[in-house]
Design a protein around this motif. Structure first.
Motif, mmCIF file in Angstrom:
data_model
loop_
_atom_site.group_PDB
_atom_site.id
_atom_site.type_symbol
_atom_site.label_atom_id
_atom_site.label_comp_id
_atom_site.label_asym_id
_atom_site.label_seq_id
_atom_site.Cartn_x
_atom_site.Cartn_y
_atom_site.Cartn_z
ATOM 1 N N GLY A 442 0.791 -1.224 0.000
ATOM 2 C CA GLY A 442 0.000 0.000 0.000
ATOM 3 C C GLY A 442 0.821 1.270 0.000
ATOM 4 N N VAL A 443 2.110 1.170 0.329
ATOM 5 C CA VAL A 443 2.990 2.343 0.312
ATOM 6 C C VAL A 443 3.328 2.735 -1.118
ATOM 7 C CG1 VAL A 443 5.143 3.316 1.244
ATOM 8 C CG2 VAL A 443 3.916 1.578 2.521
ATOM 9 N N ARG A 444 3.179 1.802 -2.044
ATOM 10 C CA ARG A 444 3.380 2.034 -3.479
ATOM 11 C C ARG A 444 4.832 2.325 -3.835
ATOM 12 N NH1 ARG A 444 0.991 5.798 -6.262
ATOM 13 N NH2 ARG A 444 0.573 4.424 -8.030
ATOM 14 N N LEU A 445 5.747 1.619 -3.174
ATOM 15 C CA LEU A 445 7.154 1.780 -3.540
ATOM 16 C C LEU A 445 7.462 1.162 -4.895
ATOM 17 C CD1 LEU A 445 9.097 1.292 -0.186
ATOM 18 C CD2 LEU A 445 8.352 3.397 -1.301
ATOM 19 N N SER A 446 6.516 0.413 -5.450
ATOM 20 C CA SER A 446 6.700 -0.099 -6.809
ATOM 21 C C SER A 446 6.867 1.047 -7.795
ATOM 22 C CB SER A 446 5.513 -0.978 -7.217
ATOM 23 O OG SER A 446 4.304 -0.237 -7.143
ATOM 24 N N THR A 447 6.323 2.223 -7.473
ATOM 25 C CA THR A 447 6.494 3.378 -8.361
ATOM 26 C C THR A 447 7.940 3.864 -8.340
ATOM 27 O OG1 THR A 447 5.840 4.926 -6.600
ATOM 28 C CG2 THR A 447 4.100 4.078 -8.026
ATOM 29 N N VAL A 448 8.613 3.714 -7.205
ATOM 30 C CA VAL A 448 10.039 4.048 -7.128
ATOM 31 C C VAL A 448 10.828 3.097 -8.012
ATOM 32 C CG1 VAL A 448 12.029 4.210 -5.586
ATOM 33 C CG2 VAL A 448 9.774 4.953 -4.795
ATOM 34 N N VAL A 449 10.503 1.807 -7.921
ATOM 35 C CA VAL A 449 11.179 0.806 -8.745
ATOM 36 C C VAL A 449 10.918 1.071 -10.225
ATOM 37 C CG1 VAL A 449 11.315 -1.649 -9.303
ATOM 38 C CG2 VAL A 449 11.115 -0.918 -6.921
ATOM 39 N N ALA A 453 13.525 1.506 -13.177
ATOM 40 C CA ALA A 453 13.515 0.592 -14.307
ATOM 41 C C ALA A 453 13.466 1.344 -15.630
ATOM 42 C CB ALA A 453 12.312 -0.350 -14.208
ATOM 43 N N GLU A 454 12.818 2.490 -15.661
ATOM 44 C CA GLU A 454 12.797 3.302 -16.881
ATOM 45 C C GLU A 454 14.211 3.725 -17.265
ATOM 46 O OE1 GLU A 454 10.199 6.588 -16.409
ATOM 47 O OE2 GLU A 454 8.382 5.360 -16.298
ATOM 48 N N ARG A 455 15.039 3.983 -16.257
ATOM 49 C CA ARG A 455 16.426 4.311 -16.543
ATOM 50 C C ARG A 455 17.161 3.100 -17.121
ATOM 51 N NH1 ARG A 455 18.934 7.772 -11.508
ATOM 52 N NH2 ARG A 455 17.222 9.229 -11.188
ATOM 53 N N ALA A 456 16.796 1.898 -16.593
ATOM 54 C CA ALA A 456 17.468 0.689 -17.071
ATOM 55 C C ALA A 456 17.142 0.421 -18.531
ATOM 56 C CB ALA A 456 17.049 -0.506 -16.219
ATOM 57 N N MET A 457 15.939 0.843 -18.958
ATOM 58 C CA MET A 457 15.514 0.579 -20.351
ATOM 59 C C MET A 457 15.888 1.712 -21.279
ATOM 60 S SD MET A 457 11.783 -1.227 -19.780
ATOM 61 C CE MET A 457 11.080 0.157 -18.885
ATOM 62 N N ALA A 458 16.326 2.831 -20.711
ATOM 63 C CA ALA A 458 16.614 4.008 -21.557
ATOM 64 C C ALA A 458 17.773 3.735 -22.505
ATOM 65 C CB ALA A 458 16.930 5.189 -20.659
#
Length: 458
Positions: A442-449, A453-458
């Motif tokens: 519920g803290v939604r730390l998946s948004t941090v990940v 991850a967007e940086r990893a795919m950039a």
């Protein structure tokens, strides 16, 4: 694809009436997941009614639906769609003549379920079935059963609970030949008087064992004897697993590999098996013993199981790893963002301790801990310090006691939400860092990940 259910079979299983002849290749109650050939269950609840989404489901390719209201789409009409879901799950279990494993526990049940599936499916791909995601509650379990192909040789089902009595109902749906309990920990303490009460609730899984069934119990748990007592009335065989002398399935040797996993020699009966697990951490060594015990109990191939464990990658939100691209290099990200309780926090901090470079921990509050919340949060100060964390980002109001306990010990910031945590992490993250992201879902730390991850795919 093979037909999973015909309309006549669905009608017979649910005591419903079919409006037309049709066959389906999948089952779902989420209209967003409907694909070509699926059966859509129009469940009704306090806040929503699946019948509102029938048009969307058929536009996306649904072949039929289970409904309790009139519709012009191909359907099986029933009195209660939720009861029909249970009935379809039961019918699926009746027609399946393979072996079934049920998995529960406070920590590690999803990873153990996925590893068991990989181990059993390795010999003959397509022979094994498991519940996907964390579909482990009163709707997820019957849905997972209803999705099981009729010729499945091995079924692996995760069962969860946050109140006493829930597992007793779920295990009688699954009717496992093997019932496995992973770690008992203070998860959902807000609903239980004690950790022992959690162990008792987890022990309900043994009530659904098939005649001649096997119970698999953590030897190193302080609740081992309590779980054994719960299993005795229902299990023909009780096996224990763990890291210490006396466990039926025990890791007698273990050595960390260069890639972060562990090479293990397991001993059981008069046999030994040596294999590598790709997942890091002592908790995964213990999980591996449980997995080997369960595979052996259903007659699986242990050597193939060892190969599957060596190749298994981390699950999103539960140990997945990737390198995030930074302006002048990379940082390791350990994604444990799906959930958290005191035991899993300690286990993953111990994993972070073994990583190279500066260690950063983004830790979200642990929920459903009731009156014990403050002490459980404050008690994380010691494992954070022991892990060599250079900078901690604490997320959520419940983290306030931990913030106080960390004063003068570890550099930290205390922030209200995931969005602020993401900003703070971006400001301090540097090449060569290892960052752990973990907290209650519920803290939604998946948004941090996701941002990393967007940086990893950039």
């Amino acid at each position: 694809m093979k037909s999973l259910w015909t309309s006549d079979e669905i009608a017979q299983a649910t005591n419903g009436s079919a409006s037309a002849d049709f066959g389906v290749t999948g089952v779902t109650f989420d209209s967003r997941e409907v694909g070509p050939g699926d059966l859509f269950l129009a469940l009704t609840g306090e806040t929503t009614d699946g019948h509102r989404f029938l048009g969307q489901a058929f536009a996306q390719g649904a072949a039929g639906a289970i409904v309790s209201s009139e519709t012009g789409h191909p359907n099986v009409h029933v009195a209660d769609t939720t009861a029909a879901l249970d009935a379809l799950g039961k019918a699926s279990r009746v027609r399946m003549h393979g072996k079934v494993i049920g998995v529960t526990g406070s920590v590690g049940k999803t990873g153990t379920k996925e590893a068991l599936f990989a181990a059993l499916d390795r010999v003959d791909p397509g022979c094994a079935h498991r519940s996907v995601k964390s579909y482990n509650n009163h709707t997820g379990v019957p849905l997972s059963l209803a999705r099981m192909p009729r010729d499945t040789r091995f079924g692996v089902f995760e069962m969860g609970m946050n109140h006493a009595g829930e597992l007793a109902q779920l295990t009688r749906l699954v009717r496992p030949h093997v019932a496995l309990v992973t770690t008992i920990a203070p998860a959902h303490m807000g609903f239980f008087a004690s950790e022992a009460a959690i162990a008792d609730a987890k022990g309900e899984i043994f009530q659904g064992l098939e005649p001649g069934g096997t119970a698999i119990i953590p030897f190193d748990s302080p609740y081992r004897d309590r779980l054994i007592a719960a299993a005795k009335p229902h299990a023909a065989k009780i096996l224990t697993f763990g890291l210490h002398d006396g466990a039926d399935f025990r890791a007698v040797e273990r050595m960390r590999t260069r890639t972060g996993g562990t090479f293990i020699t397991a001993r059981f009966d008069a046999r030994e098996l040596s294999f590598t697990i790709s997942q890091p951490g002592e908790h995964w060594v213990s999980n591996a013993m449980a997995i080997i015990a369960a595979v052996d109990a259903v007659g699986g191939d242990l050597e193939m199981a060892g190969l599957a464990l060596a190749e298994m990658g981390g699950l999103a939100g539960r140990g997945a790893r990737f390198m995030a691209e930074l302006p002048n290099g990379e940082a390791l990200v350990i994604d444990e963002s799906y959930n958290a309780n005191p035991a899993s926090m300690r286990a993953t901090l111990a994993v972070l301790a073994n990583e190279h470079g500066r260690k950063i921990a983004v830790l979200g509050e642990m929920r459903e801990l009731g009156d014990h919340s403050d002490s459980f949060h404050a008690d994380l100060a010691e494992p954070i310090e022991a892990a060599g964390v250079s900078h901690a980002i604490l997320v959520g109001e419940a983290m306030r006691p931990l913030a106080k306990a960390l004063e003068g010990r570890v550099e930290f910031v205390h922030v209200p939400d995931a969005a602020t945590a993401r900003e703070r992490l971006s400001a301090v993250l540097a090449p060569g860092d290892a960052v752990l992201v973990k907290g209650s879902n519920g803290v939604r730390l998946s948004t941090v990940v996701a941002a990393l991850a967007e940086r990893a795919m950039a």
